[in-house]
Enzyme design. Structure first.
Site, PDB file in Angstrom:
ATOM      1  N   GLY A 166       1.046  -1.663   0.026  1.00 29.54           N
ATOM      2  CA  GLY A 166       0.344  -0.216   0.456  1.00 29.54           C
ATOM      3  C   GLY A 166       0.677   1.228  -0.249  1.00 29.54           C
ATOM      4  N   GLY A 168       3.026   3.632   1.433  1.00 32.23           N
ATOM      5  CA  GLY A 168       3.258   3.919   3.103  1.00 32.23           C
ATOM      6  C   GLY A 168       3.578   5.257   3.232  1.00 32.23           C
ATOM      7  N   ARG A 169       4.038   5.775   2.234  1.00 35.31           N
ATOM      8  CA  ARG A 169       4.042   7.207   2.645  1.00 35.31           C
ATOM      9  C   ARG A 169       3.811   8.522   1.139  1.00 35.31           C
ATOM     10  NH1 ARG A 169      10.179   7.298   0.563  1.00 35.31           N
ATOM     11  NH2 ARG A 169      10.430   5.924  -1.204  1.00 35.31           N
ATOM     12  N   LYS A 189       4.481  12.328  -2.878  1.00 35.38           N
ATOM     13  CA  LYS A 189       4.727  11.350  -1.368  1.00 35.38           C
ATOM     14  C   LYS A 189       6.260  11.385  -0.631  1.00 35.38           C
ATOM     15  CE  LYS A 189       7.806   7.744  -3.693  1.00 35.38           C
ATOM     16  NZ  LYS A 189       8.928   7.324  -4.602  1.00 35.38           N
ATOM     17  N   ARG A 259       2.568  14.211  -7.097  1.00 34.61           N
ATOM     18  CA  ARG A 259       3.240  13.402  -8.410  1.00 34.61           C
ATOM     19  C   ARG A 259       1.915  13.474  -9.105  1.00 34.61           C
ATOM     20  NH1 ARG A 259       5.657   7.769  -7.037  1.00 34.61           N
ATOM     21  NH2 ARG A 259       3.581   7.025  -5.355  1.00 34.61           N
ATOM     22  N   ARG A 266      -2.065  -0.524  -9.826  1.00 34.53           N
ATOM     23  CA  ARG A 266      -0.805  -1.163  -9.980  1.00 34.53           C
ATOM     24  C   ARG A 266      -1.301  -2.400  -9.941  1.00 34.53           C
ATOM     25  NH1 ARG A 266       2.593   1.802  -6.879  1.00 34.53           N
ATOM     26  NH2 ARG A 266       1.557   3.219  -6.438  1.00 34.53           N
ATOM     27  N   ASP A 336       4.343  -4.437  -7.106  1.00 36.93           N
ATOM     28  CA  ASP A 336       3.365  -3.372  -6.744  1.00 36.93           C
ATOM     29  C   ASP A 336       4.208  -2.045  -7.461  1.00 36.93           C
ATOM     30  OD1 ASP A 336       5.936  -4.806  -5.274  1.00 36.93           O
ATOM     31  OD2 ASP A 336       5.578  -2.273  -3.878  1.00 36.93           O
ATOM     32  N   ASN A 337       5.278  -2.251  -8.797  1.00 34.63           N
ATOM     33  CA  ASN A 337       5.765  -1.486  -9.393  1.00 34.63           C
ATOM     34  C   ASN A 337       5.417  -1.327 -10.740  1.00 34.63           C
ATOM     35  OD1 ASN A 337       6.848  -0.677  -6.612  1.00 34.63           O
ATOM     36  ND2 ASN A 337       8.684  -1.453  -6.856  1.00 34.63           N
ATOM     37  N   ASP A 346       7.208   4.901  -9.802  1.00 39.22           N
ATOM     38  CA  ASP A 346       7.711   4.874  -8.171  1.00 39.22           C
ATOM     39  C   ASP A 346       8.947   4.416  -9.151  1.00 39.22           C
ATOM     40  OD1 ASP A 346       5.415   3.998  -7.064  1.00 39.22           O
ATOM     41  OD2 ASP A 346       4.635   1.923  -7.295  1.00 39.22           O
TER      42      ASP A 346
END
Length: 597
Positions: A166, A168-169, A189, A259, A266, A336-337, A346
């Site tokens: 997920g 996370g930041r 981000k 961004r 994804r 996940d990317n 990412d």
């Protein structure tokens, strides 16, 4: 009067569009091949002074004028009821609500992308100067009426299921529908803790944020699908990082990147729902993405999920082929990317290759070379297979074999795309069966001679092959001076000339195609080091200069050719340099933007 001006704006914009398409068609009529997206972008950049003036009335100068979409699509998907901002396992939702953590000390706007602000967000430069912009771009304020979201997803990291990951930041601020009818999602981000932060602190540092800011904009202007970067904010807030994963932490400074993407979904968005058996929600997400991002697929088509998967397979193969064609190594090709819209997202320990080395790995933690340059196509297949295993749960048994058939065609798709792109890099107007061997032979020679990937192709575009024995008389063409001493290259050159003759390619035609296919400037690692060092001293001039140069990567630029290096020898590692650059890059003169002095 305003109506009259707007009519003139419309007429000039139409002229720009028609001119672009006319030039493209004329090129094709004369046998020159080029990518439509890249060429249209070039035409618009040529007409940009006119189009910029005519677009002024469309741009928003204050946040009284600028608004997120009044009908946000993402809230049609399930959002977690629990709004507490603590780390936890989340189930049966796509999003959680989470608010950014404000920065505290010496907050500065380090850079903005004029192109992203104007042509994606419809923002005039005046809005950047407002206090509201800095508040929003730093995460210290949000626009009313749209609570920030964080996305729940999972993924396979280095081949192993990692569970819930997920945002996370990162915080998704909202959706914006621009004047071109494009819907974009704005995300911060480095904006603080979320339910998905795991063991992290929710922060990003200047080093990684500068890298992503420049890399995403560079990739855009290279014509490669990518997320965009709108702004970069830095602060003096302390953040502790183990940069090289060797147990040595050091204090760095916090930064926040704004961004943009048309979607942040994804492969992992599907995987986590399949993993936890949330099949109904999996179908809801798939239907949502098909409806809004693949609208040409009929919603009542019984094979809609297979058609959707087919599109993702094709576009992922194309994206990775485009990476290979510019020597780009992503570094962390986890599921996940990988974007469901097949764009580059990412940016972590990426790198553009210097000396051609198919085994090059930019990620120091990738001990098995899983995501090396040569392994990126295989990583794409692995990730698509994991996506297939998630989507297959939505299909009846008699349809499931279709997904397997689609995926089995991935390698041929990729090979077709990459051969086509490398043929363009060599100025060839068509693809013949023997071209794969011609390309592989050149790459093998480049590997043996440690030739610079970017500049070898660029120098070939500047070399005069009309001569019976072409000489390298220009010191600019240093890669070819090195290659010509290698006997296999002389044999390859003869095959290349015969191949050009077989398609009746004129020398001027070859040079033109190669010029607009092979960049002169790419974002090399030591360039980033120089810029990061300056930004950490609150000097943003080199960052803005780089942004301007990489906006026109195919065009020789006086500013880049005559800029001065500002680093010291000790700031480079010899392994990062080609033989030529290692001996010459410290001299004053051109060289910061590409490996030539």
């Amino acid at each position: 009067m305003e109506t009259f001006v707007k009519n003139q704006i419309f007429r000039v914009d139409i002229i720009c569009v028609l001119t672009a398409f006319l030039c493209f068609d004329v090129l094709h009529a004369t046998g020159v091949t080029c990518d439509r997206h890249s060429y249209i972008h070039f035409i618009f950049s040529f007409y940009s002074p006119v189009c910029d003036v005519t677009s002024e009335l469309s741009l928003k100068k204050t946040f009284h004028e600028w608004r997120f979409s009044e009908a946000p699509l993402l809230f049609k998907l399930p959002v977690e009821v629990n709004e507490e901002n603590h780390i936890r396992e989340v189930q049966n939702v796509i999003f959680s609500k989470s608010y950014p953590t404000p920065l505290k000390t010496e907050i500065k706007l380090a850079a903005t992308s004029r192109d992203a602000l104007r042509n994606v967000l419809d923002m005039d430069e005046e809005i950047v100067q407002t206090e509201h912009f800095l508040l929003i771009a730093s995460g210290n304020g949000i626009l009313r009426g749209y609570p920030p979201l964080t996305h729940r997803y999972g993924g396979y990291q280095f081949g192993t299921w990692a569970g819930q990951l997920g945002d996370g930041r990162a915080h998704l601020l909202g959706e914006y529908l621009n004047r071109f009818g494009e819907r974009w999602e704005l995300q911060l981000k480095g904006s603080g803790l979320t339910p998905y932060s795991r063991d992290g602190d929710g922060r990003a540092v200047i080093r990684s944020s500068v890298r992503e800011f420049l890399s995403s904009e560079t990739m855009h202007f290279l014509g490669i699908p990518t997320s965009r970067a709108a702004s970069l904010v830095i602060s003096n807030d302390p953040v502790w990082r183990d940069q090289f994963y060797d147990g040595h932490f050091k204090q760095e400074r916090a930064a926040v990147l704004m961004r943009l993407a048309k979607s942040w979904f994804r492969f992992g968005s599907f995987e986590i729902l399949a993993h936890y058996g949330e099949t109904s929600l999996l179908g809801e997400l798939a239907d949502f993405i098909i409806e809004h991002h693949f609208p040409h697929i009929p919603p009542d088509d019984p094979y809609k999920y297979a058609s959707f998967f087919q599109e993702v397979v094709e576009q992922t193969a194309r994206l990775i082929a485009m990476w290979q064609s510019v020597g780009f190594v992503h570094g962390v090709c986890n599921t996940d990317n990988f974007s469901i819209l097949s764009m580059t997202i990412d940016y972590g320990p990426f790198r553009f290759m210097d000396a051609y080395d198919p085994k090059m790995v930019p990620n120091t933690s990738d001990d098995e070379n899983r995501y090396s340059y040569e392994n990126q196509p295989e990583a794409g297949y692995f990730n698509l297979n994991k996506l297939k295993l998630a989507i297959i749960r939505l299909l009846p048994a008699h349809q499931q074999f279709v997904l397997k058939q689609i995926l089995s065609g991935y390698q041929d798709l990729y090979t077709g795309y990459v051969v086509h792109l490398f043929c363009r890099k060599l100025g060839l107007p068509d693809v013949k069966e023997s071209d794969g061997e011609l390309i592989d032979s050149l790459l093998a020679i480049m590997k043996d001679t440690k030739s610079d990937f970017t500049m070898t192709f660029r120098h070939l575009s500047e070399w005069n092959l009309d001569l019976s024995s072409p000489e390298v008389s220009n010191s600019r063409l240093w890669t070819l001076s090195h290659l010509k001493s290698h006997e296999p290259f002389r044999d390859w050159l003869e095959l290349y000339r015969k191949r050009l003759a077989s398609s009746h390619v004129q020398e001027s035609q070859r040079k033109s195609v190669m010029h607009w296919t092979n960049p002169r400037y790419v974002l090399r690692n030591w360039i980033l080091e120089e810029i990061i060092q300056q930004v950490e001293k609150n000097d943003f001039s080199l960052l803005q200069q780089a942004l301007g140069i990489f906006k026109k990567p195919f065009t020789d630029q006086i500013e880049a050719e005559h800029c001065q290096r500002i680093g010291t020898r000790s700031s480079r590692h010899p392994a990062e340099m080609t033989e030529y650059s290692r001996n010459n890059m410290w001299c004053a003169g051109p060289g910061l933007w590409f490996v030539y002095v």
